[in-house]
Design an enzyme around this catalytic site. Structure first.
Site, short mmCIF file in Angstrom:
data_model
loop_
_atom_site.label_atom_id
_atom_site.label_comp_id
_atom_site.label_asym_id
_atom_site.label_seq_id
_atom_site.Cartn_x
_atom_site.Cartn_y
_atom_site.Cartn_z
N LYS A 23 0.73 -1.18 0.21
CA LYS A 23 -0.14 0.00 0.16
C LYS A 23 0.68 1.28 -0.21
CE LYS A 23 -3.84 -1.08 2.10
NZ LYS A 23 -4.12 -1.52 3.20
N ARG A 93 -3.58 2.50 8.49
CA ARG A 93 -3.78 1.40 7.84
C ARG A 93 -2.55 0.49 7.86
NH1 ARG A 93 -6.63 4.73 4.05
NH2 ARG A 93 -8.59 3.81 3.52
N GLY A 102 -5.50 -11.26 7.36
CA GLY A 102 -5.21 -11.76 8.59
C GLY A 102 -5.10 -10.44 9.35
N MET A 104 -4.44 -6.01 10.68
CA MET A 104 -5.47 -4.94 11.29
C MET A 104 -6.49 -4.26 10.04
SD MET A 104 -4.53 -1.56 13.39
CE MET A 104 -4.83 -0.43 12.37
N ARG A 337 -7.29 1.86 -9.52
CA ARG A 337 -6.92 0.37 -9.96
C ARG A 337 -7.28 0.22 -11.48
NH1 ARG A 337 -11.73 -1.73 -5.88
NH2 ARG A 337 -13.25 -0.57 -7.06
N HIS A 455 -25.13 -1.61 -7.31
CA HIS A 455 -24.90 -2.99 -7.31
C HIS A 455 -25.44 -3.74 -8.39
CE1 HIS A 455 -27.33 -6.85 -6.53
NE2 HIS A 455 -26.41 -7.29 -5.87
N ARG A 562 -20.66 -36.13 -33.20
CA ARG A 562 -21.11 -37.53 -32.49
C ARG A 562 -22.67 -37.93 -33.40
NH1 ARG A 562 -20.47 -33.70 -27.69
NH2 ARG A 562 -19.50 -34.83 -26.11
N ARG A 618 -17.30 -39.68 -35.25
CA ARG A 618 -17.21 -40.73 -34.04
C ARG A 618 -18.23 -41.86 -34.64
NH1 ARG A 618 -17.83 -39.46 -28.20
NH2 ARG A 618 -20.22 -39.23 -28.70
N SER A 765 -7.82 -38.74 -29.25
CA SER A 765 -8.67 -37.47 -28.86
C SER A 765 -9.27 -38.04 -27.62
CB SER A 765 -9.80 -37.44 -29.95
OG SER A 765 -10.51 -36.12 -29.52
N GLY A 767 -11.27 -37.53 -24.41
CA GLY A 767 -12.49 -37.27 -23.93
C GLY A 767 -12.82 -37.09 -22.53
N THR A 768 -12.64 -35.90 -22.00
CA THR A 768 -12.49 -36.00 -20.51
C THR A 768 -13.91 -35.69 -19.96
OG1 THR A 768 -12.47 -33.58 -20.41
CG2 THR A 768 -10.42 -34.48 -20.47
N ASP A 770 -16.00 -38.62 -20.35
CA ASP A 770 -15.86 -40.01 -19.53
C ASP A 770 -14.66 -40.12 -18.92
OD1 ASP A 770 -18.20 -41.50 -20.63
OD2 ASP A 770 -17.87 -41.01 -22.48
N CYS A 832 -11.76 -33.37 -27.04
CA CYS A 832 -12.87 -33.07 -27.81
C CYS A 832 -14.18 -32.86 -26.93
CB CYS A 832 -13.35 -33.80 -29.03
SG CYS A 832 -13.50 -35.49 -28.39
N TYR A 852 -4.35 -30.05 -31.18
CA TYR A 852 -5.71 -29.22 -31.16
C TYR A 852 -6.57 -29.34 -29.94
CZ TYR A 852 -8.18 -33.35 -32.69
OH TYR A 852 -8.89 -34.45 -32.71
C1 PEP Z 1 -16.07 -37.37 -23.70
O1 PEP Z 1 -16.55 -38.52 -23.17
O2 PEP Z 1 -15.34 -36.47 -23.27
C2 PEP Z 1 -16.55 -37.14 -24.94
C3 PEP Z 1 -16.33 -36.08 -25.86
O3 PEP Z 1 -17.70 -38.02 -25.51
P1 PEP Z 1 -19.38 -37.96 -24.90
O4 PEP Z 1 -19.43 -36.69 -24.12
O5 PEP Z 1 -20.22 -37.97 -26.08
O6 PEP Z 1 -19.40 -39.08 -24.08
MG MG Z 2 -17.26 -39.98 -24.21
#
Ligand code: PEP
Ligand code: MG
Length: 878
Positions: A23, A93, A102, A104, A337, A455, A562, A618, A765, A767-768, A770, A832, A852
């Site tokens: 400060k 201050r 934490g 004053m 700021r 607000h 898909r 797919r 690829s 697929g997070t 699943d 993906c 990618y």
């Molecule tokens: C995945 O599992 O991340 C995926 C892209 O396939 P889906 O969502 O179609 O199961």
């Molecule tokens: Mg999947």
């Protein structure tokens, strides 16, 4: 020369945060560049260490130094500390090297006593204000400087209000506050066995000691330990003179943005409230006036104000959000700021700052918040339609975009009508935190009172919600549920259109359009983005509309089509159901033959739109029962059509029922059981590619993706079907068409054995969706039921399905990339899923060396930006 422990802001520039605290260094910097701030001084962090070394005492010479420093401030301000004319009041201050919650809190208005309070009352012609300040000061001093709980003093105020029948603190009268001050002092005397200190120097030394003491309080110690902050750093103390904007007509207060935070326009956007305190503006109690008012009243002050803003922008190289006060014709900035802004404003400001030579293009790319970037893709009113419309009222352009809807008068009403499919505009006299649900549900928000920092304005900007506030022409009667503008009364059946970029309110519906994404600021920034990123961005699309949209947003191919979504159409679901219910392979093939031309047409459309870019299709992924009817009438219809009884159909549906379908008969397991499905889809993919390649003269690049693989032999089995089918068709076509076969990595076992799988895959690829489901063991469909408990119990901070869990799932991704490339150095790798469009996850994928990311069309620009930011950050770190 003996060591200096006290530095005036004027002499402290360049001494660093280590000595002055964050400060203190900031105040010195502002002073150095010529920003008029209420002057004062910093007692250094070394003084804090000295205090401890001296057995928790302020050494005599330090006390003297502080007194001398006050004398200088008195001179500078022309005020008197404890004096009976123009009293000098100060704030005290703490300020460590890094901000430390934490420690004053602030003590304001130090220097008040029975004499100075009277002077303040006279000078501000506001006895109530003076005594309220005094009351608060005694409370703050007792609580913060003396470390005594505030409960008893709070109770005294509550009892007073109860006795008088007041609801709000503001209702308490000056005389009553005077009485309260007496009680507070009495309480102080009883508690500490001494009078409340009336000598301002005693007050000050106590406060300074309290700041130093707070460095060692339990809260600070815990915070320090958690954040690895060494005890030896110590804290500085900042003593700064107070400025009062409520001393009459040559005083006032306001807030200012150095550029318009709604549009980014390079004009100072400021509000001014004469004869008022900052609190009055922030609370939205009084609607502030346009800054022109300051120019009218005090042109010299106005000029200095504008010049200083320019100075600060140049110095901080960003749009500034400032608070200022004018006391007796003297201008002070209280804080500055980097200002919050709408995504559109952020874009324009970043481009303008490049043009002004203040930042370079890479910095401009880093300045944009990737996660709110998709808000830029918000609709705006059609220019022609808008030109024909006449505004019925104008307020402040507080939140971005444009919105149209019928009037709703409470948050609950807005929420309910929205749930019933109505588009509503929430109209409120002013908003409060309880209105948030209504704000979310509404297309736009209109308020009668409150400025750009009220607000409604702050929340709307944060949400990217269209908002017009402080629209005093619109008299809102929340009880009668009406808005009156120019004598005309509007009710819940009237439609308003709000323009968040101009603050104008229109009656009726105005057509909205999407913004132009190829030219202007967006186009410029995206050019810099694309020049800097290495990660490619594809889209997840299975309809021509999505594919087209994604290309407009700059998608470089399709990363996931898909195919199952294509089977839900009315004219297809029937053939699909026939296929599923078939008793023999022949029956199944007959049903698939009906589907094949439709699939082929789907792919042809996508290939044509993607014009030679990669298209990743797919194979069928979900469990088959998802396609079957549940309703009795539909079952009956189906049974009649395929010559079966309702019972037979129901039995088959029963057979297909799975206890845990997401871990059941789905993904490539379907192709293992029913190779003919895979054959049909491959045929459609390749035939479509041949047709479009011939038609356009440009070879299509199809990729065939096998879902849910967990074992190399499984992939090989499916790949054999694909290759046998595809190679035959290509040989017959005479084209040199190339296709690629790869797999999704969405089961932990596949990630663990990626080196084996990569020998049969040309691409991976991730697929997070699943992969997260299977790694956490959290059902992706049910997780929202219990995740909130994980947030409230601080087990998780983020939804791992939205933001990649870098520690766990990310480890699998990293490992699979390395293992995969160890056996197949040409392996092409992408992602993906949901996390493919999320900025933090994208940075991870960039670092992990993916080729990618693929995401939904509206996130494509976000992903491009995040990819560029990741690349730039990496370069800068080197
Ligand atoms: C995945 O599992 O991340 C995926 C892209 O396939 P889906 O969502 O179609 O199961
Ligand atoms: Mg999947």
């Amino acid at each position: 020369m003996s060591k200096q422990y006290v530095f005036h802001f004027k002499e402290a520039y360049g001494l660093g945060k280590e000595l002055l605290g964050g400060k203190g260094a900031g105040l010195a910097e502002m002073t150095h560049i010529g920003v008029p701030i209420p002057q004062g001084f910093t007692i250094t962090t070394e003084a804090c260490n000295l205090y401890y070394e001296s057995g928790k005492k302020l050494p005599e010479f330090l006390v003297k130094d502080v007194k001398d420093a006050i004398k200088v401030v008195e001179k500078e301000t022309g005020k008197n500390f404890g004096g009976n004319k123009n009293p000098l009041l100060v704030s005290v201050r703490s300020g460590a090297r890094v901000s430390m919650p934490g420690m004053m809190d602030t003590i304001l208005n130090l220097g008040l006593n029975d004499t100075t309070v009277e002077v303040l009352a006279k000078e501000t012609s506001n006895e109530r204000f003076a005594y309220d300040s005094y009351r608060r000061f005694i409370l703050m001093f007792t609580n913060i400087a003396k470390g005594h709980p505030r409960t008893a003093m709070d109770k005294m105020l509550e009892e007073l209000k109860e006795e008088k029948g007041y609801k709000l603190d503001t209702e308490v009268k000056a005389d009553e506050l005077k009485e309260l001050v007496k009680k507070y002092k009495q309480y102080y005397k009883e508690t500490f066995k001494e009078d409340f200190p009336s000598d301002p120097y005693v007050q000050l030394m106590e406060a300074v000691t309290a700041v130093f003491r707070s460095w060692d309080n339990p809260r600070a110690n815990v915070y320090r330990m958690m954040n690895n902050i060494p005890y030896s750093w110590g804290t500085a103390v900042n003593v700064q003179s107070m400025a009062f904007g409520n001393k009459g007509e040559t005083s006032g207060t306001g807030v200012a943005f150095s550029r318009n935070p709604g549009t980014g326009e390079k004009v100072v956007s400021a509000e001014y409230l004469p004869n008022a305190q900052g609190e009055d503006v922030v609370a939205g109690i009084r609607t502030p006036l346009h800054i022109d008012e300051l120019q009218k009243r005090m042109p010299d002050v106005y000029k200095q104000f504008m010049d200083t803003i320019k100075l600060m922008e140049k110095h901080y190289r960003d749009m500034q959000d400032m608070e200022f006060t004018v006391e007796d014709g003297k201008l002070y900035f209280l804080q500055t700021r980097n200002g919050k802004r709408t995504p559109a404003a952020a874009l324009k400001i970043a481009c303008d700052l490049v043009d002004e030579g203040l930042i370079d293009e890479k910095e401009a790319v880093l300045r944009i918040d990737a996660m709110s970037f998709d808000k830029l893709l918000l609709p705006a009113f059609d220019k022609d339609d808008l030109a024909k419309a006449t505004p019925i009222a104008t307020g402040l352009a507080a939140g971005p975009g444009a919105g149209t809807g019928k009037l709703a008068f409470t948050a609950e009403e807005a929420e309910e009508r929205h749930a019933n499919g109505e588009k509503v505009v929430l109209v409120r006299a002013e908003t409060s935190p309880e209105d948030i649900v209504g704000m979310v549900a509404a297309e736009a928000v209109l308020t009668m009172r409150g400025g750009m920092t009220s607000h409604a304005a702050v929340v709307a900007r944060g949400m990217g919600k269209c908002c017009v506030c402080g629209c005093s022409e619109a008299v809102i009667d929340e009880e009668k549920r009406t808005v009156t503008i120019n004598g005309k009364v509007y009710t819940d059946q009237d439609v308003f259109s709000l323009d968040g970029s101009t603050g104008k309110v229109y009656l009726g519906t105005i057509k909205t359009v999407m913004p132009d994404l190829t030219s202007g600021y967006f186009g410029r920034l995206m050019k810099w983005v694309d020049e800097n990123r290495t990660l490619k961005v594809r889209t997840n699309a299975d309809t021509p509309r999505d594919a087209k949209q994604a290309r407009e947003f700059g998608a470089q191919g399709i990363g996931l089509c898909r195919t199952e979504h294509m089977f839900f159409d009315k004219d297809r679901i029937f053939s699909m159901r026939k296929m599923i219910l078939a008793d023999t392979k022949e029956q199944r093939e007959a049903a698939l033959a009906e589907l094949e031309p439709m699939q082929q047409k789907d792919f042809e459309d996508l290939y044509e739109i993607m014009e030679g870019l990669n298209v990743n299709v797919r194979l069928l992924d979900p469990p088959l029962h998802e396609f079957l009817p549940q309703e009795e009438s539909l079952i009956e219809e189906l049974a009649n059509a395929i010559g079966k009884t309702v019972e037979q159909v129901k039995d088959r549906i029963g057979e297909l029922h799975e206890a845990n379908p997401m871990m059941g008969h789905r993904g490539c397991r379907l192709a293992v059981t029913y190779p003919e499905i895979c054959k049909m889809q491959t045929t459609a993919i390749i035939k479509a590619a041949i047709n479009v390649s011939k038609k356009t003269g440009k070879l299509v690049k199809p990729e065939i993706m096998v879902p849910l693989v967990l074992e190399v032999k499984e992939l090989k089995f499916v790949k054999n079907i694909i290759c046998a089918t595809a190679d035959k068709l290509i040989a017959e076509s005479g084209l040199n068409l190339k296709y690629h076969v790869g797999t999704m990595i969405e089961i932990p076992r596949a990630a663990l054995l990626a080196d084996e799988i990569a020998q049969e895959a040309e691409f991976f690829s991730f697929g997070t969706n699943d992969l997260t489901q299977m790694t956490f063991g959290f059902s992706r469909d049910d997780v929202t039921k219990f995740l909130p408990d994980y947030y409230s119990n601080k087990i998780f901070e983020e939804d791992p399905f939205k933001t990649l869990d870098q520690n766990g799932v990310g480890k699998l991704v990293d490992m699979a990339v390395k293992l995969g490339r160890s056996t197949n150095k040409h392996l092409h790798i992408g992602v993906c899923c949901e996390t493919g469009g999320e900025a933090k996850s994208i940075e991870f994928y960039h670092k992990a060396g993916l080729d990618y990311v693929s995401c939904s069309p509206f996130r494509v620009p976000v992903a491009r930006l995040a990819a560029a930011q990741a690349a730039i950050k990496e370069k800068l770190a080197k």
